[in-house]
Design a protein around this motif. Structure first.
Motif, PDB file in Angstrom:
ATOM      1  N   THR B 548       1.018  -1.067  -0.124  1.00  0.00           N
ATOM      2  CA  THR B 548      -0.152  -0.187   0.046  1.00  0.00           C
ATOM      3  C   THR B 548       0.781   1.226   0.051  1.00  0.00           C
ATOM      4  N   MET B 549       0.554   2.244  -0.683  1.00  0.00           N
ATOM      5  CA  MET B 549       1.187   3.693  -0.736  1.00  0.00           C
ATOM      6  C   MET B 549       0.731   4.734  -0.423  1.00  0.00           C
ATOM      7  N   MET B 550       1.086   5.692   0.319  1.00  0.00           N
ATOM      8  CA  MET B 550       0.645   6.945   0.808  1.00  0.00           C
ATOM      9  C   MET B 550       1.568   7.759   0.637  1.00  0.00           C
ATOM     10  N   GLN B 551       0.978   8.930  -0.399  1.00  0.00           N
ATOM     11  CA  GLN B 551       2.026   9.841  -0.789  1.00  0.00           C
ATOM     12  C   GLN B 551       1.440  11.097  -0.086  1.00  0.00           C
ATOM     13  N   LEU B 552       2.569  12.274   0.276  1.00  0.00           N
ATOM     14  CA  LEU B 552       2.115  13.270   0.718  1.00  0.00           C
ATOM     15  C   LEU B 552       3.343  14.246   0.219  1.00  0.00           C
ATOM     16  N   THR B 553       2.931  15.650   0.357  1.00  0.00           N
ATOM     17  CA  THR B 553       4.130  16.663   0.054  1.00  0.00           C
ATOM     18  C   THR B 553       4.022  17.609   1.254  1.00  0.00           C
ATOM     19  N   LEU B 554       5.330  17.663   1.897  1.00  0.00           N
ATOM     20  CA  LEU B 554       5.447  18.651   3.056  1.00  0.00           C
ATOM     21  C   LEU B 554       5.403  19.963   2.820  1.00  0.00           C
ATOM     22  N   PRO B 555       4.874  20.845   3.376  1.00  0.00           N
ATOM     23  CA  PRO B 555       4.665  22.320   2.957  1.00  0.00           C
ATOM     24  C   PRO B 555       5.950  23.102   3.033  1.00  0.00           C
ATOM     25  N   GLY B 556       6.297  24.038   2.528  1.00  0.00           N
ATOM     26  CA  GLY B 556       7.471  24.978   2.585  1.00  0.00           C
ATOM     27  C   GLY B 556       7.950  25.303   3.919  1.00  0.00           C
ATOM     28  N   THR B 557       7.277  25.047   4.843  1.00  0.00           N
ATOM     29  CA  THR B 557       7.334  25.362   6.440  1.00  0.00           C
ATOM     30  C   THR B 557       8.543  24.379   6.804  1.00  0.00           C
ATOM     31  N   PHE B 558       8.717  23.293   6.013  1.00  0.00           N
ATOM     32  CA  PHE B 558       9.601  22.098   6.249  1.00  0.00           C
ATOM     33  C   PHE B 558      10.893  22.469   5.738  1.00  0.00           C
ATOM     34  N   ASP B 559      11.450  23.881   5.721  1.00  0.00           N
ATOM     35  CA  ASP B 559      12.577  23.934   4.858  1.00  0.00           C
ATOM     36  C   ASP B 559      13.942  23.542   5.488  1.00  0.00           C
ATOM     37  N   VAL B 560      14.010  23.033   6.892  1.00  0.00           N
ATOM     38  CA  VAL B 560      14.940  22.762   7.375  1.00  0.00           C
ATOM     39  C   VAL B 560      15.289  21.415   7.165  1.00  0.00           C
ATOM     40  N   PRO B 561      16.175  20.705   6.468  1.00  0.00           N
ATOM     41  CA  PRO B 561      16.320  19.215   6.090  1.00  0.00           C
ATOM     42  C   PRO B 561      16.267  18.311   7.318  1.00  0.00           C
ATOM     43  N   GLU B 562      16.717  18.588   8.260  1.00  0.00           N
ATOM     44  CA  GLU B 562      16.412  17.897   9.516  1.00  0.00           C
ATOM     45  C   GLU B 562      15.120  17.454   9.891  1.00  0.00           C
ATOM     46  N   ARG B 563      14.241  18.642   9.965  1.00  0.00           N
ATOM     47  CA  ARG B 563      12.928  18.409  10.260  1.00  0.00           C
ATOM     48  C   ARG B 563      12.261  17.357   9.116  1.00  0.00           C
ATOM     49  N   ARG B 564      12.550  17.485   7.989  1.00  0.00           N
ATOM     50  CA  ARG B 564      11.925  16.639   6.867  1.00  0.00           C
ATOM     51  C   ARG B 564      12.449  15.188   7.451  1.00  0.00           C
ATOM     52  N   ARG B 565      13.723  15.126   7.914  1.00  0.00           N
ATOM     53  CA  ARG B 565      14.187  13.628   7.870  1.00  0.00           C
ATOM     54  C   ARG B 565      13.421  13.150   9.100  1.00  0.00           C
ATOM     55  N   LEU B 566      13.403  14.014  10.376  1.00  0.00           N
ATOM     56  CA  LEU B 566      12.527  13.605  11.489  1.00  0.00           C
ATOM     57  C   LEU B 566      11.232  13.074  11.191  1.00  0.00           C
ATOM     58  N   PHE B 567      10.664  14.131  10.620  1.00  0.00           N
ATOM     59  CA  PHE B 567       9.215  13.730   9.886  1.00  0.00           C
ATOM     60  C   PHE B 567       9.140  12.463   9.253  1.00  0.00           C
ATOM     61  N   ALA B 568      10.020  12.050   8.323  1.00  0.00           N
ATOM     62  CA  ALA B 568       9.831  10.786   7.504  1.00  0.00           C
ATOM     63  C   ALA B 568      10.165   9.633   8.343  1.00  0.00           C
ATOM     64  N   GLU B 569      11.159   9.821   9.130  1.00  0.00           N
ATOM     65  CA  GLU B 569      11.466   8.710  10.033  1.00  0.00           C
ATOM     66  C   GLU B 569      10.371   8.182  11.006  1.00  0.00           C
ATOM     67  N   ARG B 570       9.696   9.245  11.745  1.00  0.00           N
ATOM     68  CA  ARG B 570       8.581   9.040  12.539  1.00  0.00           C
ATOM     69  C   ARG B 570       7.414   8.661  11.786  1.00  0.00           C
ATOM     70  N   LEU B 571       7.297   8.995  10.697  1.00  0.00           N
ATOM     71  CA  LEU B 571       6.053   8.389   9.957  1.00  0.00           C
ATOM     72  C   LEU B 571       6.407   6.922   9.299  1.00  0.00           C
ATOM     73  N   ILE B 572       7.415   6.532   9.010  1.00  0.00           N
ATOM     74  CA  ILE B 572       7.761   5.175   8.716  1.00  0.00           C
ATOM     75  C   ILE B 572       7.670   4.329   9.955  1.00  0.00           C
ATOM     76  N   GLU B 573       8.147   4.782  11.152  1.00  0.00           N
ATOM     77  CA  GLU B 573       8.087   4.069  12.329  1.00  0.00           C
ATOM     78  C   GLU B 573       6.554   3.796  12.583  1.00  0.00           C
ATOM     79  N   GLU B 574       5.630   4.930  12.559  1.00  0.00           N
ATOM     80  CA  GLU B 574       4.244   4.932  12.908  1.00  0.00           C
ATOM     81  C   GLU B 574       3.798   3.963  11.950  1.00  0.00           C
ATOM     82  N   SER B 575       4.073   3.750  10.791  1.00  0.00           N
ATOM     83  CA  SER B 575       3.489   3.060   9.735  1.00  0.00           C
ATOM     84  C   SER B 575       3.726   1.725   9.900  1.00  0.00           C
TER      85      SER B 575
END
Lengths: 114, 894
Positions: B548-575
């Motif tokens: 199953t695939m779930m796609q999303l695009t983070l808004p421009g407020t996630f302009d710090v790469p570290e925030r995007r990484r943490l978000f992605a890691e957390r999302l994978i963990e939750e999934s």
């Protein structure tokens, strides 16, 4: 002129029924209830086309007039066409009725027999 | 019951509308029927109501036909009396034709059914061509709208988006246009006092709506003052979004909404039905700041312009050519390969392959009509034989040949006239079925799709086709039949075999032609259908089942790469915690998603003269376990793991195609490449090679791909892929909840099973395959009927001859062999001609489908075998009939 109004006064049986049905329906005299009234009270299931043709003819004779209502969702956004009987139409109806009454006079013993 | 759920059946309503076309009672008729239908539906349910409506429709059809016939009859009587000659003659012919056809109802039915199939297929195909290619946009003055694009000689695609700086220069310098506007894709997350949703929108120049000549439904649309950088943020809502999210409330104008978490003021609502471009749900101004306005090497805008009154497309093309050449001189690096191109909007907006594909379907439909026509000619020829006696009598008592021809022509015209309405109903049903199978996310990109159906143009084409077919079909047999040898026909009662010889030759020729046409159509159909099957169900390089695939695009407020990484890691963990999930990972753009990313790369040890010479490679950002979840084989080295940390050595994995292209016969593992434009970009060391993946059947099959770890380059676009042993669809609610837990403000853009996404992505190809398959099946059936009827008729005519042969000692086996041999010769000739045409047709399908399918010997051989077998089966029955002829009876009949 006289000849024309004489001609306009002549009404077929079906035309009389349609005019009476319009009167019966009052303010709500549009095509759908007209057919219902003709069926229920007149005892005649008539086709859509026959009713439309008859209304057309009555309107061209000046015996009925019509106007369009508001567009309605239940009609797929189309308007109802409401009919009313004109004074000429009423005159014609009365004349036809009087003629029938005159012709029926003294025939009760025949006509009333079941 | 709501009015909406009890809508009358659309096809029936169209029939009634068509029949009452031009009548002052049309609206009343439709309105009455609709109103009464609603009443019936309320009292007795929708099914009964639909049946009732169809009953009424049939009654109207019957009474209309009866009315027309009665009028014609009365007119005929009248003209007979007044002696109006041509009209009188035609009416007499018409009446005679109807009587003749009614006497042979089976023959008439066969002709009508065949003609209706052929005409219906053509009407449906034409509707697609007309709506999707010729006039997909209903805008005022659409023929004055043009699309301006850049195109590069090195690019296989005929048009490319436009760089902002080039657009601004064009707009300043060109004077052949009234207005020139640009727009860019801008899907955003809409949030407010309701559940956040992903909405499809566009950034557009201020004069966009003026250029399209659109008026607001309420409030105002954007204007030239809106796209100035730094102005307040405003948004125009589409009618559908307004109704869906705001319940169609008028007080929404002036209200604030949040798009990608930034505040926007709603200034107006676009009119209902305006969704340009590509199903847009909202429009915001395309405000370019100074750095953006100077960008010339990134091309992402679509440019539309309205021609100035008096200026032609050629004028505009010439002027844009001059401007393009000048800009190329001025900016030799960025514009080296690119020149402007001017096309009409209609031509510019449709998919590059669409016209060819639809033309292929239309050709297929024409071939079906031709094959059907061949059958009809055969029938009519046969009838011509049977009617020789009647015709001979007419000629003998002084009828002219022209009169006989005219009579036969009128007969075929009458048949055609009955076939047309049936054809239109068939076409409508087919198109409705087609419309039902297309998912909305695809339809969005197909302008004109909603309009598919029967209209005046399609009816006109069907009528024209019918008249042409009737004249051509009627003429052949008519010419033949009107030339009998009078004496022999009258003497022998039309049974002699000699006078029928040329007619029989003609009938054989027709069957040969039928087979010669059927074979290429079948090959084309099989090729297209096998393609459709292969795309959806063949090997893709990964295993879509259970993912199953779930796609999303983070808004421009996630302009710090570290925030995007943490978000992605957390999302994978939750999934991964979702019940049923065996493993979860992410990629920026998954296969089958309609997006792609690519980057210019530099190969260590292979310097290039200018940055433009670097190869452009598919670029994917993935997390650990991605290849494992997708079942993409790791062929050499390793996949990403926990050792590939943000601060670790920069690494990459490449696809087999990439390894083969840059390091043929070497091990790619350990080699170094550099991605991106910065001179100081780090060198990435290749740690693994993986199997090729089909990202997209049309443009990205087994494209060289480089994968980098998400930890080192966190992306804005995230597609979580989760594998389960059970039903992939069951993961959907769990994954949605996982995203909610991670960040309730981020809605998923796509949340579906990978198999479903693959199905949707290839639905166009499957649709083409199915359509061609249906045409092929009709052709096969018609060809079979053709051969059967020829042979059966032949046998019935040769009863005496066969009787004589048997009386003279021929065995049943010999008779069967003789009959089959005859059919075999015809089949052989037809197949040989057909094979030549089939190769040509196959090549045509290959190019129409962008080379995604290839014509092979097994396919052609297989189809040929099917056709030969079918022909054989169609011959066996008549052959056996022939062998059962009783010599005594057959001879006595003389």
């Amino acid at each position: 002129m006289q000849a024309m109004s004489d001609q306009a006064l002549y009404l077929g049986e079906f035309e009389q029924m349609v005019l009476l049905a319009i009167l019966q329906c009052g303010d709500a005299a549009y095509t759908v209830p007209l057919r219902d009234v003709l069926a229920e009270r007149g005892g005649r299931e008539i086709s859509r086309g026959a009713l439309y043709t008859s209304l057309d003819r009555l309107e061209s004779k000046g015996l009925v007039t019509s106007k369009l209502g508001e567009p309605l969702a239940v009609r797929g956004g189309r308007a109802r066409r409401y009919f009313s009987v004109t004074p000429d139409g009423l005159t014609a109806l009365r004349a036809a009725r009087a003629a029938l009454a005159n012709l029926s006079r003294d025939l009760e013993s025949v006509l009333d027999r079941s | 019951m709501s009015a909406r759920s009890s809508r009358p059946p659309a096809v029936a309503e169209r029939i009634v509308a068509a029949l009452s076309h031009g009548s002052p009672w049309k609206e009343t008729t439709l309105g009455d029927l609709s109103e009464e239908h609603a009443g019936v539906a309320a009292r007795r349910g929708r099914v009964i109501a639909a049946v009732w409506y169809w009953g009424q429709t049939i009654a109207i059809v019957v009474s209309t036909v009866a009315g027309v016939a009665a009028d014609a009859w009365r007119a005929g009587i009248k003209t007979l009396r007044t002696g109006d000659s041509p009209m009188r003659v035609l009416l007499t012919e018409f009446r005679f034709a109807v009587r003749t056809l009614v006497r042979q109802p089976l023959m008439a039915l066969a002709v009508i059914a065949t003609m209706a199939l052929g005409l219906g297929a053509n009407a449906a195909a034409f509707s697609m061509l007309n709506e999707l290619v010729f006039r997909p946009f209903p805008f005022p003055g659409v023929d004055r709208l043009t699309m301006l694009s850049e195109h590069s000689a090195r690019d296989p695609f005929p048009r490319e988006s436009v760089a902002p700086a080039n657009f601004l220069d064009w707009r300043r310098q060109a004077d052949r246009f009234d207005r020139m506007v640009a727009y860019g894709f801008s899907d955003m997350n809409l949030s407010g006092p309701f559940e956040a949703t992903r909405v499809h929108g566009f950034q557009v120049s201020g004069e966009f709506f003026d250029t399209m000549q659109v008026q607001p439904a309420s409030g105002r649309l954007l204007d030239a003052g809106d796209d100035v950088d730094g102005k307040g943020r405003v948004v125009v809502l589409g009618d559908a979004l307004w109704k869906r999210t705001f319940g169609g409330r008028s007080d929404v104008i002036g209200q604030a909404v949040r798009l990608d978490d930034a505040p926007y003021t709603v200034v107006g609502i676009a009119p209902s039905g305006f969704e340009f471009p590509q199903g847009a749900e909202f429009w915001v101004p395309l405000a370019m700041d100074a750095p953006t306005a100077a960008v010339r090497n990134e091309r992402y805008l679509t440019v539309i312009a309205r021609l100035r009154p008096g200026a032609s497309l050629d004028d505009a093309t010439a002027q844009m050519g001059v401007i393009g050449a000048r800009l190329r001189q001025q900016y030799p690096v960025d514009n080296r390969d690119h020149l402007p191109r001017v096309q009409t909007l209609t031509l510019g907006m449709i998919d590059p392959g669409m016209p060819q594909i639809l033309a292929m379907i239309q050709v297929g439909a024409v071939v079906v009509l031709l094959i059907g026509g061949a059958n009809i000619v055969n029938l009519l020829l046969a009838r011509g034989c049977d009617r020789q006696r009647e015709i001979a009598v007419r000629l003998a008592i002084g009828g002219s040949r022209w009169q006989v021809i005219r009579q036969l022509l009128v007969e075929s015209l009458v048949l055609a006239a009955v076939a047309v309405p049936v054809a239109l109903v068939l076409a409508q049903v087919g198109l409705d079925a087609l419309k039902g199978t297309m998912p909305p996310q695809i339809v969005r990109f197909v302008p004109g799709w909603e309009n598919l159906g029967i209209n005046l143009a399609v009816t006109g084409i069907a009528l024209t086709g019918a008249v042409v077919a009737a004249v051509m079909l009627g003429l052949f047999p008519a010419l033949q039949a009107s030339r009998p040898d009078l004496t022999s026909v009258l003497r022998d009662g039309g049974r002699t075999s000699t006078t029928g010889a040329s007619r029989q030759r003609m009938r054989r020729l027709v069957v040969v032609a039928e087979l010669a046409l059927a074979l290429p159509l079948l090959v084309a159909a099989a090729l297209a259908a096998s393609g459709g099957y292969k795309f959806a169900s063949g090997p893709q390089g990964y295993d879509p089942a259970g993912v199953t695939m779930m796609q999303l695009t983070l808004p421009g407020t996630f302009d710090v790469p570290e925030r995007r990484r943490l978000f992605a890691e957390r999302l994978i963990e939750e999934s991964a915690r979702v019940p049923g999930v065996t493993a979860a990972a992410m990629i920026n753009m998954a296969p089958t998603s309609q997006a792609s990313a690519s980057r210019a790369v530099e190969i260590d040890g292979r310097p290039v003269a200018t940055p433009n010479d670097r190869p452009v490679i598919n670029y994917r950002i993935v997390s650990a376990r991605y290849f494992d979840v997708m079942s993409i084989p790791v062929l050499r080295g390793r996949e990403f793991g926990s050792q590939d940390r943000a601060d670790g050595d920069p690494v990459a994995v490449v696809s087999q195609a990439m390894a083969d292209r840059f390091w043929p016969n070497q091990d790619a593992v350990g080699k170094r490449i550099r991605v991106g434009d910065e001179r100081d970009a780090p060198w990435l060391t290749i740690v693994g090679v993986t199997g090729n993946v089909i990202d997209d059947w049309f443009i990205r099959r087994n494209a060289p791909t480089i994968y980098v770890p998400m930890t080192q380059r966190p992306s804005y676009t995230i597609t979580v892929v989760a594998r389960t042993d059970g039903d992939a669809a069951a993961l959907v609610p769990g994954l949605r909840a996982a995203l909610q837990t991670t960040d309730p403000k981020q809605p998923p853009t796509v949340l579906t099973t990978l198999s479903k996404s693959l199905h949707d992505r290839t639905i166009g190809l499957q649709m083409i395959g199915t359509t061609m398959g249906i045409l092929g099946a009709i052709a096969l059936v018609l060809a079979t009927i053709g051969i059967y009827s020829l042979m059966a008729y032949d046998v019935s005519r040769r009863r005496q001859e066969i009787g004589v042969r048997m009386a003279l000692g021929a065995t049943r086996g010999e008779i069967v062999r003789n009959t089959i041999g005859q059919a075999g010769r015809l089949t052989g000739v037809g197949i040989v001609i057909g094979l030549v045409l089939a190769v040509a047709a196959g090549r045509g399908v290959e190019s129409a489908l962008f080379g995604t399918v290839a014509l092979g010997v097994p396919l052609v051989a297989g189809i040929t075998a099917v056709l030969v077998l079918t022909a054989l089966v169609a011959t066996i029955v008549p052959a056996r009939l022939a062998s059962k002829v009783d010599p005594a009876t057959a001879l006595q009949a003389r």
